[in-house]
Design an enzyme around this catalytic site. Sequence first.
Site, PDB file in Angstrom:
ATOM      1  CB  CYS A  91      23.606  -2.790 -11.112  1.00  0.00           C
ATOM      2  SG  CYS A  91      24.863  -1.205 -11.758  1.00  0.00           S
ATOM      3  CG  HIS A 345      27.791  -1.607  -6.987  1.00  0.00           C
ATOM      4  ND1 HIS A 345      27.111  -2.838  -7.443  1.00  0.00           N
ATOM      5  CD2 HIS A 345      26.996  -0.588  -7.599  1.00  0.00           C
ATOM      6  CE1 HIS A 345      26.201  -2.565  -8.385  1.00  0.00           C
ATOM      7  NE2 HIS A 345      26.203  -1.408  -8.497  1.00  0.00           N
ATOM      8  CB  CYS A 375      18.464   1.366  -9.432  1.00  0.00           C
ATOM      9  SG  CYS A 375      20.106   1.740  -8.445  1.00  0.00           S
TER      10      CYS A 375
END
Length: 389
Positions: A91, A345, A375
């Site tokens: 990510c 996202h 994260c």
Amino acid sequence: MRDAVIVEAVRTPIGKGRPNGSLAHVHPVELLAHTLRTLVERSGVDPALIDDVIGGTVDQVGEQAMNTTRYAVLSAGFPESVPATTVDRQCGSSQQAVHFAAQGVISGAYDLVVACGVESMSRVPMWSNVPEGKDPFGPGVAERYPEGLIPQGISAELIAAKWSISREEMDAFAVESHRRAATAWEDGLFADEVAPLDGVTRDECVRPGSSTEVLAGLKPAYYDPAFGERFPQIDWNVTAGNASPVNDGASAVLITSSETAARLGLRPLARLHSFAVTGSDPLLMLTGVVPATEKVLRRASLTLDDIDLFEVNEAFSSVVLAWRQETGADLSKVNVHGGAIAIGHPLGASGTRLTTTLVHAMRARGARYALQTMCEAGGLANAMVLEGL
């Protein structure tokens, strides 16, 4: 010593990562090409001067295979001489691209470089790069973690349990994310960062009417009896409402030195001050933002009180709320224009999406210092400090 500054930052609107999403008809190469093209148009730079383009993409398979960033550079109309590479830190892939780009400028390896990212989760769903029946971890990892690694949703549940974060707290945090994003759109605060594409002008997942009453009716998203037996402490409070959606989108930032910016007549938006990356427990997986924040503040010789704005990626409400408990940060300074729960996202694009939103928020609010952290799957996290100019 050379520095690194951001002189332009743009993103697409963020679409739902579903076949009927507003950007599902756009090939991921074209999503990224659109941001690259807009980046040079808005900055006025000659793309021939760009030393490298570093892009983040997580699921590098199918339409996102074969070094997507390179083909986005070509599709954007940049000279063939402009190189490109695609990186994967899950990510945080495009935040890592920012780190690499800035470090290259500071070292003197680059004068002008683009950090960017893209993910089309409607066309290349999450885990598409792991064929059924294949093990991406290997026997050594299996031996080290004999009970087996776990999905991110279970990690989010474990975090909620460990930090005693209630369903009500997570839902309230999600509602506030939507409220802030909706307000930012209403107030025109995204106008300078969003590059409309094919008639799509707004983020598709922002729900102005979201409420805790509505979210309270959602079922747990990751309930699994086997994991419930293994982890009896889980209360199954993570839902689609207090977690980030799946999305399509792209984003890009243009990075150079103050000296080169002055020579080219570019206006710096922020200085890239300090960087950190860290590993953490791959079972809890998403808690690396805590040590990464501590590490980057030490490197910056700053304290939490020095930071005016934070961007902490809202993969799940529990991640940000646990980070807040550990750091003591003021939530009124965190994701002030909404976060990933509302905006979306799109994995590989999220790092530079956060950076884009952050630098524009810094300028709008006159912030001196800002901190961004994310994260990442496997127990990783990136963090960086930006300085307003």
